[in-house]
Design an enzyme around this catalytic site. Structure first.
Site, mmCIF file in Angstrom:
data_model
loop_
_atom_site.group_PDB
_atom_site.id
_atom_site.type_symbol
_atom_site.label_atom_id
_atom_site.label_comp_id
_atom_site.label_asym_id
_atom_site.label_seq_id
_atom_site.Cartn_x
_atom_site.Cartn_y
_atom_site.Cartn_z
ATOM 1 N N ARG A 1 0.798 -1.219 0.000
ATOM 2 C CA ARG A 1 0.000 0.000 0.000
ATOM 3 C C ARG A 1 0.835 1.277 0.000
ATOM 4 O O ARG A 1 0.273 2.366 -0.029
ATOM 5 C CB ARG A 1 -0.939 -0.001 1.201
ATOM 6 C CG ARG A 1 -2.078 -0.952 1.019
ATOM 7 C CD ARG A 1 -2.667 -1.420 2.324
ATOM 8 N NE ARG A 1 -3.663 -2.451 2.073
ATOM 9 C CZ ARG A 1 -3.377 -3.731 1.836
ATOM 10 N NH1 ARG A 1 -2.112 -4.122 1.821
ATOM 11 N NH2 ARG A 1 -4.315 -4.600 1.591
ATOM 12 N N SER B 1 -1.257 3.969 5.043
ATOM 13 C CA SER B 1 -2.605 4.512 5.144
ATOM 14 C C SER B 1 -2.646 5.780 5.976
ATOM 15 O O SER B 1 -3.629 6.509 5.937
ATOM 16 C CB SER B 1 -3.565 3.469 5.713
ATOM 17 O OG SER B 1 -3.723 2.432 4.770
#
Lengths: 363, 219, 425, 143, 595
Positions: free
Chosen positions: E506, E529
């Protein structure tokens, strides 16, 4: 061997031989005697095929999604096998298509329609601090969501160590006041499937048991199914003979490590960990932590995070001894002080010495 | 407190307390005892080879002639249980690891099946020695609460350790915790009971050897 | 607490030292010392267990010199030592202990129980709990000069008697002699042959020797009763005599405790090393034998065995010499079981023989010696301690055993060729 | 790179052939007695039985030893059902070595069965009935 | 949609964890502002304080069970970096680096495929529509785009039948209440059926490929690591010398290595034959998403896959650097230790800084003191003017950054001099050409999703080289996997600090550790994130999610927030979220329960 389930299976191309093999293997995995495989095959075959697939509602609280990820690694039964053939997974945030209020609605519909019958699966712990504000879904605290969902549940599966025992959020100093499911729900049957994450086949095996027999498997004192958590890792470990012979790996890359000797010295918690890793193994029987060379972390036991360090052998102190040096100083000081007192007393007696005369011999 | 927390407590805080009291007690008691000192012996010494404190420390480990026959249970039982204890305490791998952690010293271990056998033999010897203490008039006459208490303190670690390894009676985690706890009790009481002979025996033998060695008697 | 008890306790506080503290802490109540003690083995009464004889001193040690003992005393867990208790212990500390040291020889943790008993006797005597018989002996030794009341004229009479019988002059107060010979009053009264034997031996060896008019008595009852102050008085007589006569060596007679008192305890009670050597007569004989100064002729042919005096053998380290001497003159020498280092006591050492009320117990304990003798059935019993000799004779008589007891020195002397003729020629 | 190109790296020169060094736990020989007992029972009462090898503390070396000792007999059958299963009679007739593999080829369970014919090999009457129906269909097709 | 709306969607599903986003739409349904909020906190950074740094990886790993190994490895690297900073000779055996690389690469490929099929696909694929497909036509479609063997009409008919049975039973389970039939779904039934079939294929495939993690780490999820190397000793013996009997000592034996080789092949096959063709095929129906979801053009990558050593950034396969304002011609270097480069802000986060909440703190000086000021649950919405998230707001030189596959692909694209990245450039150019979209389409929801696919191919292909190198080392007799020097914390300097960097699937991940007296004194995890999903900072700059949602999102029907899900999922969020849509005036209008 007859019955609706076996007929259903037969329609799906599962032969009686396949089914018997499956039962034999399942019995072996659940540490049941070989004869139980056949008994199980007959019981499962005779079980009435449900008109509807039983509803399973899975609520995630203070979790990392590792438990969900783990169940997707389940080989037999597979996750898709479960979803398509065995259960109706009506709420599972990581897998479900709907989001937001649609998801909420799916949840409430499932709870309403299956009231009293659904199996509630919880992963993650529940924070009690700040009125539950440490973890909210749809603006609702986990505590509230759990209580609401538990009401209509037939049974609750506390999936993973967080739900079962509080897990990592509960680790010292437990900043969010995390607790386990059984700390909150007292009036429903709860089955704990600890592990960080649990072994997929244990999860699906327990689900299969509940769905097949309509009851929970036999549980141990910590609410874990005995079939999978009845023995310690150490008992069933393929490296156990080396422990018995006194052969240990001293580092992660010495002769012992390469030969697969016992990892006790490197902190393996196998002796105090009840789980099925050593027999069932992970990822389709590929390997498991000890086989790959790292000691067991003890992840299916309560509070294993605070068990004194992952690399400290069980026979080693959990914390460095802090008071030893101080005690030595105090002991030596006390000893010296007593020495002086004693010697003082002795020399006092000596200086008070009156030569004994013959007269003294007679009292 | 669940079993894991219990185990962690006995491995952590409990051990800390026990070792501290042990260290404190041992130092205090050693000072208390040996600071009393001894006057120099002014008599002209008679030098005989082999007559000295050091020799006696070792020589006293061998029973004097004829005594084994006189009190076979005391000797065979006593030797078996002391040697057994030493083997179990110092040659069982997990124990070596603890010693290594506390002192940095380590040595090779014996196979655990052997340790297992030794443990059983040791416990049997201890039971025999206990029966002897109950049956023999002299021993019964000499025995005080301390004797029964210290026997129990010594026996419990063996019993709990063995039960833990054999997975008997209680879950391993609890048994292991009880085992460690029993060792901690042993450590705590050692300096203050007759168990302290584990330390003073060397001093006593040395003095005996030294005092008699001065006279040319190899005791 | 009575003044005498107070004194006793004070003395005990003075004498308790690190070895005693170590010993008390090492005892595991194994009871093996009982097996080594003839008073236990012959009576079967566990109260005669050697370590138990020290119980009051153990408690006093804990109460005075350990923190926990002090606390125990404070809260009443540990009872103070009383006169009654010490009185009760008198029998255990004196009557039933001959300081023979067998218990110390077997103790697995290495406790020197005899060492402790001698220290305990310091307190017992200081607090007035010593037995009458020994007190009398001490009294006589200090005031008259010998425990049996022998005075210098009696010695002179003996000297004269020997000179007449053997034609060898007995030197008295001969300054610069190599050896100063001590006697025990028992020898003066009961075994006059001893003096003659010394004279013969010294003559053959060509050594100069002397008796001392101010210090002829070797027996030290102060040591037996366990009082250093009184023991010092007696030792000082010998020291003064030896230093006055400038002798090289003082010879302790055939008496075990006299030897221990002078050889090992003497310097310690007077508080300085001796300027002369102290040797037991058997040691001297051994030396003479080694140096070829001792020549004998003829052999005893009857069955002989040897009783090792505890203080000489076990507590004094003299074991080989007497055997070499025996072999020199005996054809049929047999050893009793446990002979040598582990020999059993006659039952009357350490002052015990002086305790009248202890006689019954002594005779009971003599069964041990009886069984040893029964095992070898000797015609005669040889020993090297006048006290042993008397106690043995008493015991043998009591059990109606017809075994004469002889002194080794005298027996050796008997085999020395007649020197009068040679010299007279 | 093909795996067989890896040379054998000898990490430990072999020391001796003591049982422990080969990883034998000593549990396997005991099993032979149990198998003998079960075989006797099969003869006496016709009762079949099975031993779950996974449920016992056996090392891979133990299993090898056992397999070698029991040997291979005349009969071997393979079952294709959710992965392969092999049912091999040992040199002791009536003693079968049964290994179930999963779909990935890993050993899922392993048994010693003491029986005349393993249950798994027998056709089930229901299946036979279906087979009969199928046969009748085939015959009717002939006419 | 005739009025401005405020929408609450909670929970956002098919992500990891708990995320909440608030957004406002204007009368046309276009999102004008959005707010992203993490609603779950466990305080792992707090829990880590005072512990043995060697244990930290296991705790950190539990930050996420989907990313499952990245936090563990970042944590291990942080401790190793601390050691390396204090003791420059400290190093990790090359085999360990290779094994770690293999594990990370496998994680990428596994995670990206699972994300695409199981988390993201349902935003683009209408499962119910698949029932209308013609299996023969589906077969023809499948065969036209790929040589994947499972493409017969019978195969698709079977899948269709399975779905049919499922739907007919009336229990849709995880597919219940979704947005089936929404006009934003544009795939023809055949493409939908093919995607559904591959949804199931991918489930079975992912189970097998994680075996690579099981071999080296003992299990997946949450494989094991160790500071100083890898815990999996290499156990290559002849059978005769084999002490354990039938199998070698550890899982890394001949059988295990063969499994690894098989997994690599399986991964490459699936990516080449299924994932890449499916992405291109599906994307071709959604080209307009090439113009939606631009975050503003700032990208950051810490770089990863050291071929030599973690401390030799030149040997990285994925380069380190920052791209500003979409200018891929200039790569800005990152100074990890500079106080004014990487900072975390908490103006809108439920935390407290001892020196005041307005400043940004470098992670080495970071503080984690929970300070919840939000509404007491149950609540309807959060006050986005104040603190509204459990996430902090990381910034680089005060700027909001996007991290993740797009950032990495752009950096590799910009580094074409390096041989390994020529493949990336070719792939990117091929994709743009195939889809017939401009290069600017990369800065979008579509670009982000495509970048993930392309990156998977680059990494799957790179794995064979890593494996070959590992084999060559073993062949040469080098089986070292662990450095036990400085294993014991008592041998460490009293004060150390280090940062463990890792490019997680990610995006850029960094764990910052301060060690005093062998214990963790401070631990700060700045996770992808947080970069992407973090709330507004002191200056009011939105985080990446917030910025992307504010770019060209017109809600077809706010009751069915499919558009929001598409963009949010394109980031592959790793937490639980919520979306609020509020009126630009701040005036609360009709609260619409999105149903």
């Amino acid at each position: 061997m007859q019955g609706p389930l076996i007929d259903t299976l037969a329609r799906q191309g599962v032969t009686r031989r396949t089914f018997m093999k499956y039962c034999a293997t399942l019995a072996s995995m659940m540490a049941l005697p070989p004869a139980a495989g056949r008994a199980m095959a007959e019981a499962m075959a005779a079980a009435p095929a449900a008109a509807r697939r039983p509803s399973v509602i899975w609520l995630p609280f203070q979790e990392c999604t590792g438990c969900t990820e783990s169940i997707t690694r389940s080989h037999s039964p597979s996750i898709e096998g479960l979803i398509f053939d065995a259960i109706s997974l009506d709420y599972q945030e990581t897998l479900m298509a709907a989001a937001g209020h649609q998801a909420e609605e799916a949840l409430h519909t499932a709870m309403r329609e299956n009231a009293g019958k659904y199996l509630l699966v919880i992963d993650g712990s529940i924070p009690l601090g700040l009125d539950g504000a440490y973890s909210c879904i749809a603006g609702k605290s986990n505590l509230e969501a759990l209580k609401e969902a538990a009401q209509g549940a037939a049974a609750i599966v506390a999936m993973g160590s967080c739900a079962a025992f509080g897990g990592i959020p509960k680790a010292n100093p437990n900043p969010t006041g995390a607790v386990s499911v059984s700390d909150i729900i007292k009036d429903k049957p709860i089955i704990n499937i600890p592990g960080c994450p649990p072994i997929p086949v244990v999860m699906t095996g327990v689900l299969a048991h509940f769905l097949t027999f309509g009851s929970l498997p036999e549980l141990d004192s910590k609410g874990r199914p005995k079939a999978f958590y009845g023995e310690t890792i150490h008992d069933r470990c393929y490296r156990r003979p080396f422990y018995d012979q006194g052969k240990f790996a001293h580092t992660f890359d010495d002769e012992g490590a390469r030969n697969g000797w016992c990892l006790f010295e490197l902190g393996c918690k196998g002796p105090v960990t009840h789980n099925a890793c050593a027999t069932v193994k992970w990822n389709g029987g590929t390997s498991w932590p000890v086989e790959s060379g790292h000691g067991c972390l003890g992840c299916s036991e309560p509070d294993f995070w605070d068990g004194g360090g992952f690399y400290k052998a069980l026979s080693m102190p959990a914390d460095p001894l802090k008071m030893g040096a101080a005690a030595a100083v105090v002991g030596a000081a006390a000893g010296v002080a007593l020495s002086f007192a004693n010697r003082g007393k002795k020399s006092a007696a000596k200086s008070a010495h009156e030569t004994t005369t013959l007269a003294d011999l007679e009292k | 407190m669940n079993d894991m927390q219990f185990l962690t407590w006995v491995r952590g805080t409990g051990l800390d307390i026990a070792v501290s009291i042990f260290v404190l007690g041992v130092l205090w008691r050693l000072f208390e005892i040996y600071s009393l000192g001894r006057k120099a012996d002014l008599a002209a010494p008679r030098d005989t080879p082999g007559a000295s404190g050091w020799h006696t420390i070792f020589r006293r480990s061998i029973p004097p002639q004829g005594m084994v026959k006189k009190s076979p249970v005391s000797y065979i039982g006593g030797y078996t249980f002391h040697i057994g204890l030493a083997i179990v305490v110092f040659l069982f791998a997990p124990h070596i690891l603890l010693i290594k952690n506390l002192t940095g010293l380590s040595w090779p271990a014996l196979p655990s099946q052997f340790i297992d056998l030794v443990t059983v033999v040791t416990m049997a010897a201890m039971v025999v020695v206990l029966a002897d203490r109950i049956n023999k008039p002299v021993k019964r006459y000499l025995s005080t609460f301390g004797d029964w208490f210290t026997w129990t303190l010594t026996f419990l670690p063996l019993l709990t350790g063995w039960l833990a390894v054999q997975h008997l009676l209680l879950p391993y985690t609890v048994m292991l915790a009880l085992h460690i706890l029993s060792v901690e009790l042993l450590l705590i009481f050692l300096p203050f009971t007759k168990l302290f002979h584990a330390f003073t025996v060397f001093g006593s033998r040395w003095y005996l050897g030294k005092i008699n060695g001065h006279k040319g008697v190899a005791v | 607490m009575s003044a005498s008890l107070e004194k006793g306790v004070r003395v005990l506080k003075e004498v308790i030292d690190a070895p005693i503290a170590s010993y008390f802490n090492s005892c595991v109540h194994c009871g093996l010392c009982a097996e080594a003690c003839l008073f236990y083995t012959e009576t079967g009464d566990p109260k005669y267990t050697p370590i138990h004889k020290l119980e009051p001193m153990r408690r006093l040690y804990e109460q005075e010199y350990t923190l926990l003992g002090r606390l125990g005393k404070l809260v009443g867990l540990s009872k103070p030592v009383t006169d009654d208790e010490l009185e009760a212990w008198k029998e255990l500390v004196y009557n039933s202990c001959t300081l023979c040291g067998r218990c110390s020889a077997v103790c697995p943790v290495g406790n020197d129980i005899v060492y402790m008993v001698t220290k305990f006797r310091e307190g017992m005597s200081a607090s007035g709990h010593a037995p009458e018989g020994i007190i009398g002996a001490v009294n006589r030794t200090v005031t008259i000069g010998s425990p049996m009341g022998v005075k210098l004229p009696a010695v002179k009479a003996q000297m004269k008697h020997v000179e007449e019988d053997y034609g060898i002059p007995i030197p008295l107060d001969a300054e610069g002699a190599e050896y100063m010979v001590m006697l025990s009053s028992m020898e003066i009264i009961n075994f006059p042959e001893y003096l003659a034997a010394i004279a013969k031996i010294m003559k053959q060896a060509g050594k100069t020797w002397t008796l001392c008019s101010t210090a002829f008595e070797a027996t030290n009852a102060g040591y037996q009763i366990g009082n250093s102050d009184l023991a010092r008085v007696l030792v000082m007589r010998i020291v003064d005599g030896a230093e006055k006569l400038k002798v090289k060596t003082v010879i302790s007679p055939e008496c075990g405790h006299a030897y221990s008192a002078l050889r090992w305890n003497g310097a310690n009670v007077v508080g300085r090393p001796f300027t002369f050597k102290v040797q037991h007569i058997i040691e001297v004989l051994g030396e003479f034998q080694e140096q070829g100064l001792l020549k004998t002729e003829g052999f005893e042919t009857d069955r002989l065995t040897f009783h090792d005096p505890c203080q000489l053998a076990r507590r004094g380290g003299v074991i080989k010499q007497q055997r070499n001497l025996m072999n020199m003159v005996a054809k049929n020498f047999v050893e009793m079981p446990d002979a040598g280092y582990m020999n059993w006591c006659c039952g009357g050492g350490g002052g015990a023989s002086a305790i009248e009320e202890g006689e019954e117990l002594r005779l009971e304990a003599f069964k041990k010696k009886k069984s040893q003798l029964d095992a070898v059935k000797p015609d005669r019993l040889v020993t090297a301690c006048a006290n042993c000799r008397i106690v043995l004779e008493e015991g043998l008589e009591h059990y109606q055993m017809d075994i004469p007891v002889v002194g080794l020195t005298e027996m050796i002397a008997e085999h020395i060729p007649d020197q009068t003729a040679e010299n007279g020629a | 790179m093909p795996l067989d190109a890896i040379p054998i790296v000898v990490i430990n020169p072999s020391e001796n052939s003591a049982a422990a060094d080969r990883g034998l736990s000593g549990n396997a020989p005991v099993l032979l007695r149990e198998i003998a007992q079960l075989t006797g029972r099969l003869l006496d009462s016709g009762e079949a039985s099975a031993i779950d090898l996974r449920a016992l503390p056996l090392t891979p070396a133990d299993l090898d030893w056992l397999r070698e000792t029991l040997g291979r007999g005349q009969v071997a059958a393979t079952l294709e059902a959710e992965g392969e299963s092999t049912l091999t009679e040992t040199v002791c007739p009536g003693v079968w070595w049964v290994t179930h593999h999963n779909e990935n080829g890993a050993v899922a369970s392993e048994f010693i069965e003491v029986t005349f014919v393993p249950e798994l090999l027998k056709a089930h009457p229901d299946d036979v009935r279906i087979g009969l129906e199928h046969l009748e269909l085939l015959i009717s097709d002939l006419s | 949609m005739s009025t401005a709306q405020r929408i609450v969607v909670d929970p956002i599903t098919r992500i990891e964890g708990h995320l909440r986003i608030e957004a406002e739409t204007d009368a046309s349904g276009k999102i004008t502002s959005a707010y992203s909020a993490g609603t779950m906190v466990r305080g792992i950074e707090i829990i880590l304080r005072g512990r043995d740094p060697r244990d930290a990886w296991a705790f950190a790993q539990r930050i996420c069970g989907v990313c499952t190994l990245v936090h563990g490895l970042a944590s291990v690297r942080s401790v190793e970096d601390a050691l390396h900073r204090s003791i420059p000779s400290y190093s990790i055996p090359q085999n360990a680096e290779l094994i770690r690389n293999l594990m990370i690469a496998a994680q990428y490929v596994h995670d990206h495929v699972m994300h695409f099929y199981h988390l993201h696909a349902l935003d683009w694929v209408d499962v119910v529509s698949a029932l209308k497909a013609d299996p023969k036509a589906t077969s023809a479609l499948a065969q036209s785009i790929s040589s994947y063997p499972k493409s017969s009409p019978g195969y698709f008919a079977e899948v269709q039948k399975k779905v049919q049975t499922f739907v007919e039973q009336g229990q849709l389970g995880i597919f219940a209440n979704a947005y089936w039939g929404h006009p934003a779904y544009k795939l023809p039934p055949e493409a939908n059926l093919m995607a559904v079939a591959h949804y199931l294929e991918a489930l079975a495939w992912q189970r097998d490929v994680v075996k690579l993690h099981a071999i080296f780490g003992g299990k997946n999820p949450h494989p094991n690591f160790v500071v100083g190397g890898v815990p999996s000793a290499i156990s290559v013996h002849t059978a005769a010398e084999n002490k354990v009997g039938g199998q070698s000592g550890t899982a890394v034996n001949m059988v295990g290595l063969q499994t690894v080789q098989n997994v690599i092949k399986q991964m490459r096959d699936f990516v080449d034959q299924v994932y890449v063709p499916d992405t291109l095929a599906i994307a071709s129906f959604y080209k307009e998403w090439g113009g939606i979801g631009d975050t503003g053009g700032n990208f950051l990558s810490f770089g990863d896959m050291p071929m030599k050593s973690f401390w030799d950034t030149d040997s990285y396969l994925i380069p380190r650097g920052v791209i500003l304002d979409k200018d891929i011609s200039k790569i800005h270097p990152i100074d990890l230790d500079a106080d004014n480069e990487i900072q975390e802000f908490i103006n809108h986060s439920w935390y407290k800084y001892s020196q005041g909440d307005d400043q940004g703190l470098h992670p080495f000086k970071g503080e984690t003191e929970l300070n919840y000021t939000g509404p007491k649950p149950p609540y309807e919405h959060l006050d986005v003017e104040q603190k509204y998230s459990w996430l902090k707001s990381p910034r680089w030189q005060g700027k909001s950054m996007e991290v993740g596959p797009l950032a990495r692909v752009l950096l590799m694209y910009a580094n074409t001099e390096c041989g390994a990245h020529r493949q990336t450039k070719e792939l990117v150019d091929y994709t743009l050409q195939t889809l017939d979209v401009p290069v600017t389409a990369l800065f979008s929801t579509l670009g982000r999703t495509a970048a993930r696919t392309l990156e998977s191919k680059v990494l799957a292909d790179s794995m064979q080289g890593m494996f070959d190198q590992l084999m060559a080392n073993i062949k040469a007799g080098d089986v070292r996997t662990f450095n036990d020097q400085y294993w014991d914390p008592s041998t460490w300097p009293r004060h150390m600090h280090g940062v463990g960097l890792l490019e997680a699937p990610r995006g850029g991940l960094s764990h910052w550790i301060n060690i005093d007296d062998g214990k963790i004194s401070n631990y700060q995890a700045v996770v992808p994130s947080t970069w992407n999903a973090g709330p507004r900072d002191t200056l009011g700059q939105p985080g990446a999610y917030e910025a992307a949602l504010q770019h060209n999102h017109v809600m077809h029907d706010p009751k069915q927030p499919l558009e929001i899900l598409r963009t949010i999922h394109s980031f592959d969020p790793c937490l639980a979220c919520a979306v609020h849509v509020t009126d630009p005036d701040g005036e609360e209008l009709v609260r619409v329960k999105v149903k």
